[in-house]
Write a protein that holds these residues in place. Structure first.
Motif, PDB file in Angstrom:
ATOM      1  N   PRO A 191      13.265  72.382 -71.312  1.00 47.45           N
ATOM      2  CA  PRO A 191      14.021  71.891 -70.173  1.00 47.45           C
ATOM      3  C   PRO A 191      15.544  72.485 -69.505  1.00 47.45           C
ATOM      4  O   PRO A 191      15.417  72.128 -68.773  1.00 47.45           O
ATOM      5  CB  PRO A 191      14.955  70.248 -70.501  1.00 47.45           C
ATOM      6  CG  PRO A 191      13.322  70.245 -71.759  1.00 47.45           C
ATOM      7  CD  PRO A 191      13.375  70.951 -71.900  1.00 47.45           C
ATOM      8  N   GLU A 192      15.462  73.420 -70.753  1.00 43.47           N
ATOM      9  CA  GLU A 192      17.110  73.855 -70.155  1.00 43.47           C
ATOM     10  C   GLU A 192      16.878  74.946 -69.358  1.00 43.47           C
ATOM     11  O   GLU A 192      17.847  75.368 -68.783  1.00 43.47           O
ATOM     12  CB  GLU A 192      17.828  74.330 -71.320  1.00 43.47           C
ATOM     13  CG  GLU A 192      16.971  75.413 -72.244  1.00 43.47           C
ATOM     14  CD  GLU A 192      16.251  74.621 -73.470  1.00 43.47           C
ATOM     15  OE1 GLU A 192      15.882  75.590 -74.549  1.00 43.47           O
ATOM     16  OE2 GLU A 192      15.775  73.624 -73.548  1.00 43.47           O
ATOM     17  N   PHE A 193      15.688  75.440 -68.695  1.00 42.38           N
ATOM     18  CA  PHE A 193      15.388  76.676 -68.419  1.00 42.38           C
ATOM     19  C   PHE A 193      15.536  76.028 -66.297  1.00 42.38           C
ATOM     20  O   PHE A 193      14.821  75.213 -65.564  1.00 42.38           O
ATOM     21  CB  PHE A 193      14.135  77.017 -67.830  1.00 42.38           C
ATOM     22  CG  PHE A 193      13.439  77.445 -66.956  1.00 42.38           C
ATOM     23  CD1 PHE A 193      14.063  79.220 -67.496  1.00 42.38           C
ATOM     24  CD2 PHE A 193      12.867  77.770 -66.153  1.00 42.38           C
ATOM     25  CE1 PHE A 193      13.409  80.392 -66.226  1.00 42.38           C
ATOM     26  CE2 PHE A 193      12.443  78.893 -65.354  1.00 42.38           C
ATOM     27  CZ  PHE A 193      12.760  80.003 -65.190  1.00 42.38           C
ATOM     28  N   ALA A 194      16.708  76.375 -65.982  1.00 48.07           N
ATOM     29  CA  ALA A 194      16.846  76.350 -64.492  1.00 48.07           C
ATOM     30  C   ALA A 194      17.246  77.228 -63.332  1.00 48.07           C
ATOM     31  O   ALA A 194      18.519  77.467 -63.711  1.00 48.07           O
ATOM     32  CB  ALA A 194      18.382  75.178 -64.658  1.00 48.07           C
ATOM     33  N   PRO A 195      16.242  78.347 -62.903  1.00 49.39           N
ATOM     34  CA  PRO A 195      16.582  78.740 -62.324  1.00 49.39           C
ATOM     35  C   PRO A 195      16.833  78.556 -60.668  1.00 49.39           C
ATOM     36  O   PRO A 195      16.652  77.232 -60.844  1.00 49.39           O
ATOM     37  CB  PRO A 195      15.531  79.616 -62.362  1.00 49.39           C
ATOM     38  CG  PRO A 195      14.332  78.063 -62.383  1.00 49.39           C
ATOM     39  CD  PRO A 195      15.140  77.918 -63.338  1.00 49.39           C
ATOM     40  N   SER A 196      17.997  80.081 -59.844  1.00 49.69           N
ATOM     41  CA  SER A 196      18.250  78.990 -58.689  1.00 49.69           C
ATOM     42  C   SER A 196      17.029  79.791 -57.679  1.00 49.69           C
ATOM     43  O   SER A 196      17.508  80.062 -57.419  1.00 49.69           O
ATOM     44  CB  SER A 196      19.666  80.131 -58.363  1.00 49.69           C
ATOM     45  OG  SER A 196      19.757  80.980 -58.698  1.00 49.69           O
ATOM     46  N   TRP A 197      15.707  78.834 -57.655  1.00 51.57           N
ATOM     47  CA  TRP A 197      15.392  78.979 -56.485  1.00 51.57           C
ATOM     48  C   TRP A 197      15.391  78.105 -55.824  1.00 51.57           C
ATOM     49  O   TRP A 197      14.844  78.615 -54.490  1.00 51.57           O
ATOM     50  CB  TRP A 197      13.760  78.892 -57.872  1.00 51.57           C
ATOM     51  CG  TRP A 197      13.515  80.210 -58.191  1.00 51.57           C
ATOM     52  CD1 TRP A 197      14.406  81.244 -58.590  1.00 51.57           C
ATOM     53  CD2 TRP A 197      12.246  79.893 -59.386  1.00 51.57           C
ATOM     54  NE1 TRP A 197      14.208  82.011 -59.588  1.00 51.57           N
ATOM     55  CE2 TRP A 197      12.454  81.224 -60.049  1.00 51.57           C
ATOM     56  CE3 TRP A 197      11.507  79.370 -60.326  1.00 51.57           C
ATOM     57  CZ2 TRP A 197      11.902  81.772 -61.077  1.00 51.57           C
ATOM     58  CZ3 TRP A 197      10.365  79.757 -61.172  1.00 51.57           C
ATOM     59  CH2 TRP A 197      10.354  81.306 -61.716  1.00 51.57           C
ATOM     60  N   GLY A 198      16.082  77.288 -55.983  1.00 50.26           N
ATOM     61  CA  GLY A 198      16.227  76.122 -54.691  1.00 50.26           C
ATOM     62  C   GLY A 198      14.277  75.114 -54.670  1.00 50.26           C
ATOM     63  O   GLY A 198      13.637  75.267 -55.087  1.00 50.26           O
ATOM     64  N   GLU A 199      14.423  74.822 -53.298  1.00 51.22           N
ATOM     65  CA  GLU A 199      12.806  74.415 -52.848  1.00 51.22           C
ATOM     66  C   GLU A 199      11.983  74.949 -52.119  1.00 51.22           C
ATOM     67  O   GLU A 199      12.584  75.418 -51.027  1.00 51.22           O
ATOM     68  CB  GLU A 199      13.153  73.056 -51.314  1.00 51.22           C
ATOM     69  CG  GLU A 199      14.239  71.862 -53.007  1.00 51.22           C
ATOM     70  CD  GLU A 199      13.993  71.030 -51.947  1.00 51.22           C
ATOM     71  OE1 GLU A 199      13.674  70.852 -51.185  1.00 51.22           O
ATOM     72  OE2 GLU A 199      15.277  70.062 -52.128  1.00 51.22           O
ATOM     73  N   HIS A 200      11.170  75.227 -52.156  1.00 49.98           N
ATOM     74  CA  HIS A 200      10.121  76.022 -51.883  1.00 49.98           C
ATOM     75  C   HIS A 200       8.745  75.158 -51.669  1.00 49.98           C
ATOM     76  O   HIS A 200       8.462  73.898 -52.385  1.00 49.98           O
ATOM     77  CB  HIS A 200       9.966  77.527 -52.039  1.00 49.98           C
ATOM     78  CG  HIS A 200      10.701  78.520 -52.366  1.00 49.98           C
ATOM     79  ND1 HIS A 200      11.152  79.127 -51.987  1.00 49.98           N
ATOM     80  CD2 HIS A 200      11.872  77.577 -53.353  1.00 49.98           C
ATOM     81  CE1 HIS A 200      12.121  79.427 -52.177  1.00 49.98           C
ATOM     82  NE2 HIS A 200      12.612  79.236 -52.857  1.00 49.98           N
ATOM     83  N   ALA A 201       7.923  75.368 -50.213  1.00 50.10           N
ATOM     84  CA  ALA A 201       6.170  74.149 -49.980  1.00 50.10           C
ATOM     85  C   ALA A 201       5.951  75.146 -51.510  1.00 50.10           C
ATOM     86  O   ALA A 201       5.467  74.219 -51.895  1.00 50.10           O
ATOM     87  CB  ALA A 201       6.560  74.682 -48.803  1.00 50.10           C
ATOM     88  N   HIS A 202       6.089  75.851 -51.762  1.00 56.28           N
ATOM     89  CA  HIS A 202       4.818  76.418 -52.934  1.00 56.28           C
ATOM     90  C   HIS A 202       5.027  76.599 -53.701  1.00 56.28           C
ATOM     91  O   HIS A 202       4.413  76.798 -54.855  1.00 56.28           O
ATOM     92  CB  HIS A 202       4.029  77.843 -52.367  1.00 56.28           C
ATOM     93  CG  HIS A 202       5.472  78.786 -52.138  1.00 56.28           C
ATOM     94  ND1 HIS A 202       6.323  78.834 -51.253  1.00 56.28           N
ATOM     95  CD2 HIS A 202       5.170  79.842 -52.969  1.00 56.28           C
ATOM     96  CE1 HIS A 202       7.637  79.938 -52.196  1.00 56.28           C
ATOM     97  NE2 HIS A 202       6.141  80.286 -53.176  1.00 56.28           N
ATOM     98  N   LEU A 203       6.500  76.028 -54.437  1.00 56.17           N
ATOM     99  CA  LEU A 203       6.778  75.588 -55.819  1.00 56.17           C
ATOM    100  C   LEU A 203       7.248  74.399 -56.323  1.00 56.17           C
ATOM    101  O   LEU A 203       7.180  72.858 -55.715  1.00 56.17           O
ATOM    102  CB  LEU A 203       8.641  76.198 -55.875  1.00 56.17           C
ATOM    103  CG  LEU A 203       9.553  76.058 -57.350  1.00 56.17           C
ATOM    104  CD1 LEU A 203       8.745  76.939 -58.225  1.00 56.17           C
ATOM    105  CD2 LEU A 203      10.968  76.252 -56.871  1.00 56.17           C
ATOM    106  N   THR A 204       6.047  73.882 -57.667  1.00 57.88           N
ATOM    107  CA  THR A 204       6.493  73.100 -57.800  1.00 57.88           C
ATOM    108  C   THR A 204       6.852  71.889 -59.002  1.00 57.88           C
ATOM    109  O   THR A 204       6.339  73.181 -60.279  1.00 57.88           O
ATOM    110  CB  THR A 204       4.302  71.676 -58.262  1.00 57.88           C
ATOM    111  OG1 THR A 204       3.286  72.274 -57.214  1.00 57.88           O
ATOM    112  CG2 THR A 204       4.394  71.348 -59.147  1.00 57.88           C
ATOM    113  N   THR A 205       7.526  71.531 -59.269  1.00 57.35           N
ATOM    114  CA  THR A 205       7.910  71.762 -60.803  1.00 57.35           C
ATOM    115  C   THR A 205       7.310  70.246 -62.058  1.00 57.35           C
ATOM    116  O   THR A 205       7.446  68.957 -61.131  1.00 57.35           O
ATOM    117  CB  THR A 205       9.558  71.532 -60.665  1.00 57.35           C
ATOM    118  OG1 THR A 205      10.086  72.714 -60.452  1.00 57.35           O
ATOM    119  CG2 THR A 205      10.281  71.435 -61.971  1.00 57.35           C
TER     120      THR A 205
END
Length: 249
Positions: A191-205
């Protein structure tokens, strides 16, 4: 008991195969089942994903720039410990040839990444350290693009909570490019992994929760292979393992 999560990975994979590249970040604490879900998913797409990129992050190499990329490239080129630099160059150039990439353009940067002496084989690189670094990142991403042009690619980045800053920067640069490629990138992390990738339509968490009491009891029965345990023992196991599958097992 992770059919829903595995089903989501399969759905994203199908989208990537159809040309809509996807990135999925699978998070959860140690022992909650990230690697097991990933293994189950990979088994199900075994026959479809011959092109694989596997990045293994390590707590011992968090300060080694691009360690997962170097490790992957050495495995892809089938480097052996006893290989001479000449043999390694031949293997590296064979990889580039298989991807229809000109060796003269790409090999010098990959040689630098792999610490191979390229001076006698290619013209010297007259770039500043920053320019060289950026070009190595760009070259690495170009390999993914060339692979995806041939067939769908499954890219796995395991234990990204240990990723080195340069590899993380490369993945960040690749994030937008993946969208239009036949690539499914799966990143597993705590859970500590927190990249600054923002929101993208093709990105799912996808965050993995602990198992319920019923799921823990079902898992106990599965592990025991039909041999019944006293209810009190099962209750103790369920209580003490606190929903972590690895502890139940």
């Amino acid at each position: 008991g992770r059919d829903e999560e595995t089903g989501l990975l399969l759905k994203r994979w199908r989208q990537a195969v159809d040309g809509e590249g996807q990135v999925l970040v699978l998070t959860g604490e140690a022992g909650v089942g990230k690697s097991r879900i990933l293994r189950s998913f990979r088994e199900q797409v075994e026959s479809e994903s011959r092109n694989r990129v596997l990045y293994y992050c390590s707590p011992y190499h968090q300060n080694s720039a691009l360690y997962p990329a170097i490790n992957q490239l050495e495995r892809a080129a089938r480097f052996e410990t006893a290989d001479t630099p000449e043999q390694k160059f031949e293997k590296l150039e064979a990889v580039l040839q298989s991807l229809d990439l000109p060796a003269a353009e790409y090999a010098p940067f990959l040689a630098n990444l792999l610490s191979l002496p390229a001076e006698e084989r290619y013209p010297p690189l007259t770039l500043s350290p920053l320019q060289l670094r950026n070009q190595i990142l760009e070259t690495s991403i170009s390999l993914f693009e060339a692979m995806a042009a041939q067939q769908p690619v499954l890219m796995v980045v395991e234990d990204a909570h240990w990723i080195d800053p340069t590899t993380l920067e490369m993945l960040t640069l690749a994030l937008d490019r993946v969208r239009s490629l036949r690539i499914f990138m799966v990143v597993t992390a705590r859970p500590e992994f927190a990249p600054s990738w923002g929101e993208h339509a093709h990105l799912t968490t996808l965050a993995l929760n602990r198992l319920s009491h019923r799921e823990c009891a079902d898992m106990v029965a599965e592990v025991c292979e039909g041999k019944p345990l006293p209810d009190e023992i099962v209750a103790q196991i369920v209580a003490k393992t606190d929903g972590v599958p690895l502890f139940v097992e």
